[in-house]
Design an enzyme around this catalytic site. Structure first.
Site, mmCIF file in Angstrom:
data_model
loop_
_atom_site.group_PDB
_atom_site.id
_atom_site.type_symbol
_atom_site.label_atom_id
_atom_site.label_comp_id
_atom_site.label_asym_id
_atom_site.label_seq_id
_atom_site.Cartn_x
_atom_site.Cartn_y
_atom_site.Cartn_z
ATOM 1 N N HIS A 1 0.895 -1.068 -0.050
ATOM 2 C CA HIS A 1 0.013 -0.046 -0.065
ATOM 3 C C HIS A 1 0.738 1.279 -0.176
ATOM 4 C CE1 HIS A 1 -3.511 2.506 0.820
ATOM 5 N NE2 HIS A 1 -2.607 3.095 1.599
ATOM 6 N N ASP B 1 -14.727 2.897 8.312
ATOM 7 C CA ASP B 1 -13.637 3.728 7.862
ATOM 8 C C ASP B 1 -14.142 5.049 6.967
ATOM 9 O OD1 ASP B 1 -10.918 4.806 7.587
ATOM 10 O OD2 ASP B 1 -11.168 4.019 5.616
ATOM 11 N N ARG C 1 -13.975 12.893 9.177
ATOM 12 C CA ARG C 1 -12.880 13.705 9.530
ATOM 13 C C ARG C 1 -12.477 14.919 8.516
ATOM 14 N NH1 ARG C 1 -9.232 8.969 9.118
ATOM 15 N NH2 ARG C 1 -7.412 10.414 9.362
ATOM 16 N N SER D 1 -7.199 4.003 9.784
ATOM 17 C CA SER D 1 -8.019 3.973 8.418
ATOM 18 C C SER D 1 -7.155 3.155 7.316
ATOM 19 C CB SER D 1 -7.813 5.457 8.086
ATOM 20 O OG SER D 1 -8.287 5.526 6.775
ATOM 21 N N LYS E 1 -8.378 -1.298 6.132
ATOM 22 C CA LYS E 1 -8.765 -1.573 4.603
ATOM 23 C C LYS E 1 -7.811 -2.992 4.358
ATOM 24 C CE LYS E 1 -8.464 2.789 3.997
ATOM 25 N NZ LYS E 1 -8.880 4.041 3.745
HETATM 26 N N1 URA Z 1 -5.506 7.617 3.564
HETATM 27 C C1 URA Z 1 -6.485 6.951 4.142
HETATM 28 O O1 URA Z 1 -6.800 5.794 3.757
HETATM 29 N N2 URA Z 1 -6.747 7.261 5.427
HETATM 30 C C2 URA Z 1 -6.589 8.262 6.103
HETATM 31 O O2 URA Z 1 -6.950 8.756 7.073
HETATM 32 C C3 URA Z 1 -5.626 9.021 5.159
HETATM 33 C C4 URA Z 1 -5.102 8.597 3.967
#
Ligand code: URA
Length: 435
Positions: free
Chosen positions: A82, A161, A168, A183, A187
């Site tokens: 990622h 999320d 947010r 976050s 995933k």
């Molecule tokens: N990317 C994400 O997936 N989450 C965040 O909080 C910030 C960047």
């Protein structure tokens, strides 16, 4: 349990338990806890932080809020990768076939982009015929047979999320390291990988502008991985200028193919070999990082990585001939050169501004439902440290837009370049590794 008590506990610097965090996440998802309470809690977290134990518990609660991908039917250690996002980042297109050719199965779910250029899925769809929606059975079968598949992310992956991130975004609580870390990792964990390699970008084109903050974020994510039993390694890499030379979907696919052919830009090639080598080590296909990197270099040199890319494109319905003839990729009607207004050395490039310029040409989405023009984008000709004379080409716009729009974008691209009399100090591409 009452949300107000948990907000107060965090406000006063307390540590929430896994049960309490699950109560907040589940309550927010099912509508029992309203936005205003969740945003008060997020703001308390922003100021008070979270312990590693809390961060891991929040991550698991969010990962458990939707679909959990079961990759058990795939043999071997599944390693995901990622990136925290950057301009010109086409590493997945290269690393996925590269590590798959070295025997590490890649079962990857990727996203579309919003803002800047497209995501990996948009880039792959710039290859004619390429399908990014496969049934679960076909996805697993392809990884077992070919060692590689990349598909679009399921809409129901970590929905908590998704909801919290949207909140947010409008309550000035994005910039909390534990919230960003949980976050991202929620995933990745829901997507089912056994091990995770993270590319944490730092610099003007990245979320994290300083190396210190990037290291803190990397440490928080590695700690979550450790706590939840998924081995995780993070590389901090420079995003003070775009990666490689191409920005824009088909242009980035072209550069990825050139890299798989062994003719890629040195920064992009080095980053792919580095991230890929960490994946190979975690995947158990090499004992050391140096051995893994050598193995991947061999796979580039002997054409096996490119061959895997072709098989992958073909398996997902795309025109694999693009790997032999990049001219088959979509091409923009016009190329417009952006020239330097003065002489000197390129001292800085505002990567984010170039990303926005590419988006304005049509390479990215300004809104969720906007359509992308795969052919358009920017190829940069000068990078930080390069000498320039007045009138030299800094970058080329690949465009189908009207003249007035192109003039605006040209000005934006020119402004993204800073030119100074002295050569700037070299900034390394790879800044540190957190394991
Ligand atoms: N990317 C994400 O997936 N989450 C965040 O909080 C910030 C960047």
């Amino acid at each position: 349990m009452r949300a107000v008590d948990l907000i107060q506990k965090k406000r006063d610097g307390g540590e929430l338990t896994a049960k309490e965090l699950t109560f907040l996440v589940d309550g927010y998802c099912d509508g029992g806890i309203p936005d205003y309470q969740m945003s008060a809690w997020a703001m308390a977290v922003l100021f008070r932080g979270m312990t590693p134990k809390e961060t891991a518990a929040l991550t698991l609660a969010m990962a458990n809020s939707g679909d959990q991908v079961d990759l058990a039917p795939i043999a071997g250690v599944k390693v995901d990768k990622h990136s925290t996002g950057g301009v010109g980042d086409k590493t997945t297109l290269i690393i996925a076939p590269l590590v798959a050719s070295a025997g590490v199965p890649v079962a990857k779910m990727s996203g579309r982009g919003l803002g800047h250029t497209g995501g990996t899925i948009d880039k792959l769809e710039s290859i004619a015929g390429f399908q990014t929606e496969l049934s679960r059975e076909k996805f697993l079968e392809q990884v077992n047979e070919l060692g590689l598949s990349v598909i679009g992310q399921s809409g129901n992956l970590a929905p908590a999320d998704k909801k919290l991130y949207a909140l947010r975004d409008v309550t000035a609580t994005v910039e909390s390291i534990p919230l960003i870390a949980s976050s991202v990792m929620s995933k990745k964990i829901a997507a089912g990988a056994d091990a995770i390699v993270l590319d944490v970008k730092t610099g003007s084109g990245a979320f994290m502008k300083t190396v210190e903050d990037s290291e803190k974020l990397a440490q928080a994510m590695v700690e979550i991985g450790t706590q939840v039993g998924r081995q995780t390694a993070a590389v901090i890499s420079d995003m003070d200028q775009p990666l490689g030379f191409a920005i824009g979907n088909a242009l980035e696919v072209r550069e990825a193919i050139e890299t798989l052919q062994g003719n890629g830009p040195s920064d992009l090639t080095e980053l792919c070999l580095t991230l890929g080598a960490h994946m190979v080590v975690l995947g158990g296909k090499a004992a050391t990082f140096a051995e893994a990197k050598e193995l991947l270099q061999r796979q580039l040199d002997n054409g096996e990585a490119l061959k895997k890319f072709k098989q992958f494109v073909e398996a997902q319905g795309g025109n694999a001939s693009v790997a032999d003839d990049v001219a088959l990729l979509p091409q923009a009607a016009e190329q417009v050169e952006v020239k330097a207004a003065s002489a000197g050395y390129i001292s800085a490039i505002d990567a984010e501004q170039l990303g926005v310029a590419a988006m304005l040409l049509g390479a990215g989405r300004a809104t969720k439902d906007a359509t992308i023009d795969y052919s358009v984008g920017i190829t940069i000709r000068k990078k930080v440290g390069d000498p320039v004379s007045e009138g030299d080409t800094l970058a080329v716009l690949h465009t189908c837009a009207q003249d007035a729009a192109v003039d605006d974008v040209s000005a934006k691209v020119r402004d993204a370049y800073a030119i100074a009399a002295d050569k700037p100090a070299e900034r390394p591409l790879l800044l540190s590794v957190v394991t």
